[in-house]
Design an enzyme around this catalytic site. Structure first.
Site, mmCIF file in Angstrom:
data_model
loop_
_atom_site.group_PDB
_atom_site.id
_atom_site.type_symbol
_atom_site.label_atom_id
_atom_site.label_comp_id
_atom_site.label_asym_id
_atom_site.label_seq_id
_atom_site.Cartn_x
_atom_site.Cartn_y
_atom_site.Cartn_z
ATOM 1 N N GLU A 235 9.354 -87.284 0.938
ATOM 2 C CA GLU A 235 10.969 -87.547 0.759
ATOM 3 C C GLU A 235 11.494 -88.073 2.072
ATOM 4 O O GLU A 235 12.541 -88.743 1.778
ATOM 5 C CB GLU A 235 11.471 -86.530 0.157
ATOM 6 N N ASN A 236 11.098 -87.786 3.073
ATOM 7 C CA ASN A 236 12.050 -88.317 4.190
ATOM 8 C C ASN A 236 11.841 -89.741 4.744
ATOM 9 O O ASN A 236 12.241 -89.960 5.778
ATOM 10 C CB ASN A 236 11.656 -87.380 5.442
#
Length: 406
Positions: A235-236
Protein backbone atom coordinates in the site's frame (compact mmCIF):
# COMPACT_ATOMS: atom_id res chain seq x y z
CA UNK A 1 -5.92 14.23 14.59
CA UNK A 2 -6.91 12.33 11.46
CA UNK A 3 -4.93 9.09 11.36
CA UNK A 4 -4.99 5.77 9.59
CA UNK A 5 -2.56 3.52 11.40
CA UNK A 6 -1.42 3.70 15.01
CA UNK A 7 0.58 0.50 14.69
CA UNK A 8 3.21 -0.03 17.34
CA UNK A 9 3.23 3.60 18.52
CA UNK A 10 2.41 2.83 22.16
CA UNK A 11 2.45 6.49 23.23
CA UNK A 12 -0.05 7.49 20.52
CA UNK A 13 -2.28 4.58 21.55
CA UNK A 14 -2.03 5.55 25.24
CA UNK A 15 -2.91 9.20 24.61
CA UNK A 16 -5.92 8.22 22.50
CA UNK A 17 -7.26 5.63 24.95
CA UNK A 18 -6.77 7.98 27.92
CA UNK A 19 -8.58 10.86 26.25
CA UNK A 20 -5.58 13.11 25.70
CA UNK A 21 -6.04 13.06 21.91
CA UNK A 22 -9.03 13.35 19.63
CA UNK A 23 -8.43 10.82 16.85
CA UNK A 24 -10.52 10.26 13.74
CA UNK A 25 -9.51 6.81 12.45
CA UNK A 26 -9.63 6.92 8.66
CA UNK A 27 -8.95 4.24 6.03
CA UNK A 28 -5.53 4.84 4.53
CA UNK A 29 -6.74 5.03 0.94
CA UNK A 30 -9.48 7.45 1.93
CA UNK A 31 -6.89 9.60 3.70
CA UNK A 32 -4.70 9.61 0.59
CA UNK A 33 -7.69 10.56 -1.57
CA UNK A 34 -8.83 13.25 0.89
CA UNK A 35 -5.42 14.90 0.42
CA UNK A 36 -5.25 14.37 -3.34
CA UNK A 37 -8.78 15.70 -3.85
CA UNK A 38 -8.20 18.63 -1.51
CA UNK A 39 -5.13 19.63 -3.49
CA UNK A 40 -7.08 19.33 -6.73
CA UNK A 41 -9.87 21.65 -5.55
CA UNK A 42 -12.43 18.86 -5.12
CA UNK A 43 -14.34 19.43 -1.86
CA UNK A 44 -15.73 15.92 -1.44
CA UNK A 45 -16.01 12.55 -3.19
CA UNK A 46 -17.90 9.27 -2.97
CA UNK A 47 -16.15 5.98 -2.22
CA UNK A 48 -17.20 2.40 -1.54
CA UNK A 49 -14.56 2.17 1.19
CA UNK A 50 -16.23 1.80 4.58
CA UNK A 51 -19.77 1.02 3.44
CA UNK A 52 -21.45 -1.11 6.10
CA UNK A 53 -18.87 -0.14 8.77
CA UNK A 54 -18.43 2.64 11.32
CA UNK A 55 -17.43 4.89 8.40
CA UNK A 56 -21.01 4.79 7.13
CA UNK A 57 -22.90 4.37 10.39
CA UNK A 58 -20.76 6.43 12.78
CA UNK A 59 -20.22 5.56 16.43
CA UNK A 60 -16.43 5.20 16.38
CA UNK A 61 -14.83 6.74 19.50
CA UNK A 62 -13.01 9.97 18.63
CA UNK A 63 -12.36 11.02 22.23
CA UNK A 64 -12.48 9.13 25.51
CA UNK A 65 -13.08 10.78 28.86
CA UNK A 66 -10.94 10.29 32.00
CA UNK A 67 -13.34 7.54 33.10
CA UNK A 68 -12.87 5.63 29.85
CA UNK A 69 -16.33 6.49 28.54
CA UNK A 70 -16.69 7.83 25.02
CA UNK A 71 -17.14 11.62 24.94
CA UNK A 72 -17.13 12.19 21.16
CA UNK A 73 -18.22 9.70 18.47
CA UNK A 74 -17.88 9.82 14.71
CA UNK A 75 -21.00 10.84 12.82
CA UNK A 76 -22.75 8.89 10.06
CA UNK A 77 -21.74 9.72 6.47
CA UNK A 78 -24.21 10.60 3.71
CA UNK A 79 -24.59 7.80 1.15
CA UNK A 80 -25.65 7.48 -2.47
CA UNK A 81 -26.12 4.63 -4.94
CA UNK A 82 -24.33 4.56 -8.30
CA UNK A 83 -24.79 1.68 -10.77
CA UNK A 84 -26.48 -0.35 -8.04
CA UNK A 85 -23.69 0.00 -5.46
CA UNK A 86 -23.73 2.09 -2.29
CA UNK A 87 -21.03 4.71 -1.66
CA UNK A 88 -20.26 7.04 1.26
CA UNK A 89 -19.43 10.73 0.96
CA UNK A 90 -16.03 11.84 2.24
CA UNK A 91 -14.93 15.45 2.63
CA UNK A 92 -11.49 16.40 1.36
CA UNK A 93 -8.64 17.76 3.48
CA UNK A 94 -6.75 21.03 2.98
CA UNK A 95 -4.04 22.09 5.40
CA UNK A 96 -2.26 25.28 6.28
CA UNK A 97 1.15 23.61 6.30
CA UNK A 98 2.62 20.39 4.93
CA UNK A 99 5.96 19.17 6.25
CA UNK A 100 7.36 16.65 3.77
CA UNK A 101 10.64 14.82 3.18
CA UNK A 102 12.29 14.36 -0.22
CA UNK A 103 15.61 13.06 -1.48
CA UNK A 104 16.60 15.90 -3.81
CA UNK A 105 15.42 19.36 -4.86
CA UNK A 106 16.50 21.92 -7.40
CA UNK A 107 16.31 25.67 -6.75
CA UNK A 108 12.83 25.89 -8.29
CA UNK A 109 11.56 23.46 -5.67
CA UNK A 110 11.12 20.51 -8.01
CA UNK A 111 11.43 17.34 -5.93
CA UNK A 112 12.65 13.79 -6.35
CA UNK A 113 11.79 11.13 -3.78
CA UNK A 114 13.79 8.00 -3.13
CA UNK A 115 12.08 4.63 -3.37
CA UNK A 116 9.05 4.01 -1.14
CA UNK A 117 9.80 7.18 0.86
CA UNK A 118 7.52 8.89 -1.69
CA UNK A 119 4.35 7.46 -0.02
CA UNK A 120 2.10 10.31 1.29
CA UNK A 121 4.51 13.15 0.52
CA UNK A 122 3.14 14.23 -2.91
CA UNK A 123 -0.57 14.34 -1.97
CA UNK A 124 0.25 16.06 1.33
CA UNK A 125 2.24 18.72 -0.52
CA UNK A 126 -0.55 19.47 -2.99
CA UNK A 127 -3.17 19.86 -0.23
CA UNK A 128 -1.36 22.55 1.79
CA UNK A 129 -1.29 26.33 1.54
CA UNK A 130 2.42 26.26 2.43
CA UNK A 131 4.61 23.21 1.83
CA UNK A 132 8.01 22.92 3.46
CA UNK A 133 10.27 20.22 2.04
CA UNK A 134 13.28 18.87 3.88
CA UNK A 135 15.77 17.38 1.42
CA UNK A 136 19.13 15.65 1.47
CA UNK A 137 20.53 17.50 -1.52
CA UNK A 138 19.85 20.76 -3.40
CA UNK A 139 21.08 21.00 -6.98
CA UNK A 140 21.07 23.67 -9.67
CA UNK A 141 18.08 24.05 -11.98
CA UNK A 142 18.39 21.68 -14.91
CA UNK A 143 20.42 19.06 -13.05
CA UNK A 144 17.27 17.02 -12.53
CA UNK A 145 15.86 15.78 -15.82
CA UNK A 146 12.31 17.07 -16.33
CA UNK A 147 11.07 13.50 -16.80
CA UNK A 148 12.56 12.47 -13.44
CA UNK A 149 10.72 15.06 -11.33
CA UNK A 150 8.14 13.48 -9.01
CA UNK A 151 6.62 16.71 -7.63
CA UNK A 152 6.81 20.04 -9.49
CA UNK A 153 8.01 23.08 -7.57
CA UNK A 154 4.69 24.90 -7.93
CA UNK A 155 3.52 22.86 -4.92
CA UNK A 156 6.62 23.66 -2.82
CA UNK A 157 7.11 26.93 -0.91
CA UNK A 158 10.22 26.26 1.19
CA UNK A 159 13.17 23.91 0.80
CA UNK A 160 15.46 23.05 3.70
CA UNK A 161 18.60 20.97 3.51
CA UNK A 162 19.34 19.11 6.71
CA UNK A 163 22.87 19.11 8.11
CA UNK A 164 23.03 15.35 8.57
CA UNK A 165 20.73 12.36 8.45
CA UNK A 166 20.31 9.27 10.53
CA UNK A 167 17.81 7.09 8.73
CA UNK A 168 16.44 4.73 11.32
CA UNK A 169 14.96 1.41 10.28
CA UNK A 170 11.96 0.59 12.43
CA UNK A 171 11.79 -3.09 11.42
CA UNK A 172 15.08 -4.33 10.04
CA UNK A 173 14.08 -7.60 8.39
CA UNK A 174 16.78 -9.61 6.63
CA UNK A 175 16.80 -12.65 4.38
CA UNK A 176 17.78 -15.73 6.34
CA UNK A 177 19.93 -18.56 4.97
CA UNK A 178 17.78 -21.37 3.62
CA UNK A 179 19.29 -23.87 6.05
CA UNK A 180 19.26 -21.52 9.08
CA UNK A 181 16.65 -23.49 11.04
CA UNK A 182 17.47 -26.87 9.59
CA UNK A 183 17.37 -29.52 12.31
CA UNK A 184 15.67 -27.24 14.84
CA UNK A 185 12.28 -28.42 16.11
CA UNK A 186 9.43 -26.10 15.19
CA UNK A 187 7.11 -24.75 17.85
CA UNK A 188 3.41 -25.59 17.78
CA UNK A 189 2.71 -21.99 16.74
CA UNK A 190 5.15 -22.18 13.83
CA UNK A 191 3.59 -25.41 12.63
CA UNK A 192 0.10 -23.89 12.73
CA UNK A 193 1.16 -20.70 10.93
CA UNK A 194 3.02 -22.61 8.20
CA UNK A 195 0.05 -24.93 7.65
CA UNK A 196 -2.26 -21.96 7.16
CA UNK A 197 0.21 -20.11 4.93
CA UNK A 198 0.86 -23.16 2.73
CA UNK A 199 -2.86 -23.64 2.19
CA UNK A 200 -3.38 -19.95 1.43
CA UNK A 201 -0.60 -20.07 -1.18
CA UNK A 202 -2.63 -22.61 -3.15
CA UNK A 203 -5.09 -19.81 -3.97
CA UNK A 204 -2.43 -17.99 -6.00
CA UNK A 205 -2.89 -18.24 -9.75
CA UNK A 206 -0.28 -17.38 -12.34
CA UNK A 207 -0.13 -13.65 -13.14
CA UNK A 208 -2.17 -12.50 -10.14
CA UNK A 209 -1.62 -9.15 -8.45
CA UNK A 210 -1.76 -9.81 -4.70
CA UNK A 211 -1.78 -7.82 -1.47
CA UNK A 212 -0.68 -9.67 1.65
CA UNK A 213 -1.26 -8.42 5.18
CA UNK A 214 1.20 -8.61 8.06
CA UNK A 215 1.97 -11.98 9.66
CA UNK A 216 0.59 -15.24 8.26
CA UNK A 217 -0.55 -13.56 4.99
CA UNK A 218 3.01 -12.43 4.24
CA UNK A 219 4.30 -15.90 5.14
CA UNK A 220 2.18 -17.32 2.31
CA UNK A 221 4.60 -15.79 -0.22
CA UNK A 222 7.21 -18.35 0.91
CA UNK A 223 5.06 -21.20 -0.39
CA UNK A 224 4.09 -20.07 -3.88
CA UNK A 225 3.51 -23.23 -5.96
CA UNK A 226 6.10 -24.13 -8.57
CA UNK A 227 5.42 -22.56 -11.95
CA UNK A 228 3.27 -19.78 -10.47
CA UNK A 229 4.38 -16.16 -10.67
CA UNK A 230 2.55 -13.39 -8.84
CA UNK A 231 3.13 -9.67 -8.31
CA UNK A 232 3.01 -8.43 -4.71
CA UNK A 233 1.60 -4.95 -4.12
CA UNK A 234 2.28 -2.87 -1.01
CA UNK A 235 0.00 0.00 0.00
CA UNK A 236 2.88 2.42 0.54
CA UNK A 237 3.57 2.52 -3.19
CA UNK A 238 5.38 -0.59 -4.45
CA UNK A 239 4.32 -3.09 -7.09
CA UNK A 240 6.62 -6.05 -7.61
CA UNK A 241 7.90 -6.50 -4.07
CA UNK A 242 10.93 -8.71 -3.73
CA UNK A 243 12.29 -10.73 -0.78
CA UNK A 244 13.85 -9.34 2.35
CA UNK A 245 17.37 -7.94 1.72
CA UNK A 246 20.59 -9.67 2.61
CA UNK A 247 22.49 -8.29 5.60
CA UNK A 248 24.28 -5.06 4.67
CA UNK A 249 22.11 -4.46 1.58
CA UNK A 250 19.07 -2.99 3.34
CA UNK A 251 17.80 0.43 2.27
CA UNK A 252 15.93 2.45 4.93
CA UNK A 253 13.89 4.08 2.15
CA UNK A 254 12.71 0.73 0.77
CA UNK A 255 10.11 -0.83 3.06
CA UNK A 256 6.73 -2.52 2.82
CA UNK A 257 3.47 -1.36 4.41
CA UNK A 258 4.42 -3.22 7.59
CA UNK A 259 7.65 -1.12 7.79
CA UNK A 260 9.86 -4.14 7.07
CA UNK A 261 12.90 -3.73 4.81
CA UNK A 262 12.31 -5.30 1.39
CA UNK A 263 13.81 -5.33 -2.11
CA UNK A 264 12.57 -4.76 -5.62
CA UNK A 265 12.66 -7.21 -8.53
CA UNK A 266 13.12 -6.66 -12.28
CA UNK A 267 10.01 -4.86 -13.48
CA UNK A 268 9.05 -3.35 -10.11
CA UNK A 269 7.30 0.02 -10.01
CA UNK A 270 7.27 2.66 -7.25
CA UNK A 271 4.66 5.39 -6.91
CA UNK A 272 2.81 7.53 -4.36
CA UNK A 273 0.26 6.30 -1.83
CA UNK A 274 -2.57 7.96 -3.77
CA UNK A 275 -1.61 6.00 -6.90
CA UNK A 276 -1.24 2.85 -4.81
CA UNK A 277 -4.77 3.13 -3.51
CA UNK A 278 -6.05 3.96 -6.97
CA UNK A 279 -4.77 0.48 -7.86
CA UNK A 280 -6.63 -1.00 -4.88
CA UNK A 281 -9.86 0.99 -5.04
CA UNK A 282 -10.00 0.66 -8.81
CA UNK A 283 -10.24 -3.13 -8.49
CA UNK A 284 -6.87 -3.96 -10.04
CA UNK A 285 -5.72 -6.27 -7.20
CA UNK A 286 -6.85 -9.87 -7.73
CA UNK A 287 -6.49 -11.30 -4.24
CA UNK A 288 -6.13 -9.91 -0.71
CA UNK A 289 -5.04 -12.02 2.26
CA UNK A 290 -5.58 -10.57 5.75
CA UNK A 291 -5.50 -11.61 9.38
CA UNK A 292 -8.52 -11.20 11.65
CA UNK A 293 -9.68 -10.81 15.21
CA UNK A 294 -13.20 -11.93 14.27
CA UNK A 295 -15.10 -13.10 11.18
CA UNK A 296 -18.87 -13.54 11.00
CA UNK A 297 -20.71 -16.39 9.30
CA UNK A 298 -21.65 -14.02 6.45
CA UNK A 299 -18.14 -12.68 5.87
CA UNK A 300 -18.01 -9.57 8.04
CA UNK A 301 -14.43 -8.87 9.13
CA UNK A 302 -13.04 -7.16 12.25
CA UNK A 303 -9.28 -6.83 12.55
CA UNK A 304 -8.07 -3.43 13.73
CA UNK A 305 -9.19 -2.56 17.27
CA UNK A 306 -10.80 -3.54 20.56
CA UNK A 307 -12.53 -0.33 21.72
CA UNK A 308 -11.09 1.03 24.95
CA UNK A 309 -8.27 -1.55 25.02
CA UNK A 310 -6.28 -2.00 21.80
CA UNK A 311 -6.18 0.19 18.71
CA UNK A 312 -3.93 -0.43 15.71
CA UNK A 313 -5.99 1.48 13.17
CA UNK A 314 -7.52 0.26 9.92
CA UNK A 315 -4.55 1.09 7.70
CA UNK A 316 -5.37 -0.01 4.16
CA UNK A 317 -7.52 -2.99 5.16
CA UNK A 318 -10.88 -1.23 4.77
CA UNK A 319 -9.90 -0.10 1.27
CA UNK A 320 -8.75 -3.61 0.36
CA UNK A 321 -11.93 -5.29 1.58
CA UNK A 322 -14.06 -2.85 -0.45
CA UNK A 323 -11.99 -3.21 -3.63
CA UNK A 324 -13.78 -6.18 -5.18
CA UNK A 325 -10.74 -8.47 -4.93
CA UNK A 326 -11.06 -11.97 -3.51
CA UNK A 327 -10.57 -11.63 0.26
CA UNK A 328 -9.07 -14.53 2.21
CA UNK A 329 -8.72 -14.48 5.99
CA UNK A 330 -5.86 -16.50 7.50
CA UNK A 331 -5.84 -16.99 11.26
CA UNK A 332 -5.72 -19.51 14.07
CA UNK A 333 -9.20 -20.93 14.55
CA UNK A 334 -9.65 -19.81 18.16
CA UNK A 335 -8.22 -17.09 20.38
CA UNK A 336 -6.61 -17.58 23.78
CA UNK A 337 -8.76 -19.66 26.10
CA UNK A 338 -10.39 -21.30 23.05
CA UNK A 339 -12.59 -18.24 22.52
CA UNK A 340 -14.45 -18.29 19.23
CA UNK A 341 -13.17 -16.03 16.45
CA UNK A 342 -15.68 -17.23 13.85
CA UNK A 343 -19.04 -15.96 15.08
CA UNK A 344 -22.67 -15.42 14.13
CA UNK A 345 -21.90 -11.70 14.16
CA UNK A 346 -18.82 -9.66 15.03
CA UNK A 347 -18.92 -7.60 18.23
CA UNK A 348 -15.87 -5.51 17.30
CA UNK A 349 -15.84 -2.58 14.84
CA UNK A 350 -16.03 -3.90 11.30
CA UNK A 351 -13.23 -3.59 8.78
CA UNK A 352 -15.57 -4.74 6.03
CA UNK A 353 -19.14 -6.00 5.77
CA UNK A 354 -19.78 -9.23 3.86
CA UNK A 355 -16.35 -8.98 2.27
CA UNK A 356 -14.64 -12.29 3.15
CA UNK A 357 -14.71 -15.04 0.52
CA UNK A 358 -12.64 -17.71 2.29
CA UNK A 359 -11.40 -18.47 5.81
CA UNK A 360 -8.29 -20.60 6.27
CA UNK A 361 -7.39 -21.70 9.81
CA UNK A 362 -5.18 -24.33 11.37
CA UNK A 363 -8.23 -26.63 11.54
CA UNK A 364 -10.08 -26.16 8.28
CA UNK A 365 -11.09 -24.14 5.24
CA UNK A 366 -14.46 -22.41 4.87
CA UNK A 367 -15.94 -20.88 1.76
CA UNK A 368 -18.06 -17.84 2.63
CA UNK A 369 -21.26 -16.69 0.96
CA UNK A 370 -22.61 -13.29 2.12
CA UNK A 371 -26.18 -14.65 2.05
CA UNK A 372 -25.89 -18.40 2.70
CA UNK A 373 -23.02 -18.32 5.19
CA UNK A 374 -20.18 -20.80 5.72
CA UNK A 375 -19.49 -24.05 3.92
CA UNK A 376 -16.82 -26.36 5.29
CA UNK A 377 -14.76 -27.66 2.35
CA UNK A 378 -11.55 -28.95 3.97
CA UNK A 379 -10.54 -30.32 7.39
CA UNK A 380 -6.97 -30.72 8.66
CA UNK A 381 -5.74 -34.30 8.96
CA UNK A 382 -5.27 -34.01 12.73
CA UNK A 383 -8.71 -32.43 13.27
CA UNK A 384 -12.32 -33.48 12.66
CA UNK A 385 -15.67 -32.03 11.71
CA UNK A 386 -16.76 -32.40 15.33
CA UNK A 387 -13.78 -30.36 16.57
CA UNK A 388 -14.49 -27.69 13.97
CA UNK A 389 -18.12 -27.51 15.15
CA UNK A 390 -17.00 -27.23 18.78
CA UNK A 391 -14.57 -24.40 18.05
CA UNK A 392 -16.78 -22.42 15.65
CA UNK A 393 -19.26 -19.97 17.15
CA UNK A 394 -21.87 -20.19 14.40
CA UNK A 395 -23.65 -22.81 12.28
CA UNK A 396 -22.18 -23.92 8.96
CA UNK A 397 -22.88 -26.32 6.13
CA UNK A 398 -20.59 -29.30 5.53
CA UNK A 399 -19.81 -29.81 1.85
CA UNK A 400 -20.68 -33.31 0.58
CA UNK A 401 -17.24 -33.26 -1.01
CA UNK A 402 -15.24 -32.16 2.05
CA UNK A 403 -11.56 -33.08 1.66
CA UNK A 404 -8.40 -33.17 3.75
CA UNK A 405 -6.64 -29.81 4.13
CA UNK A 406 -3.13 -29.99 2.71
Amino acid sequence: MVASYVGENAEFERQYLQGELEVELTPQGTLAEKLRAGGAGIPAFYTATGVGTYIEHGGMPIKYGPDGKVEIESKPRPTAVFDGRKYVLEESIKGDFALIKAHKADKKGNLVFHSTARNFNPPAATAAKITIAEVEEIVEDGEIDADAIHLPGIFVDRVIKGASYEKRIEKLTLRQPENKDEGKPKSEGQIKRERIAKRAAKEFKDGMYCNLGIGIPTLASNFIPEGIKIELQSENGLLGMGPYPEAGKQDPDLINAGKETVTTIPGSAIFSSSDSFAIIRGGHVDITILGAMQVSQFGDLANFMIPGKIVKGPGGAIDLTASGSKVIVTMEHVAKGDKHKILESCNLPLTGAGCVNMIITDLCVFEVDPKKGLTLIEVASDSSIEEVKQKTGCPFTVSPNVTTME
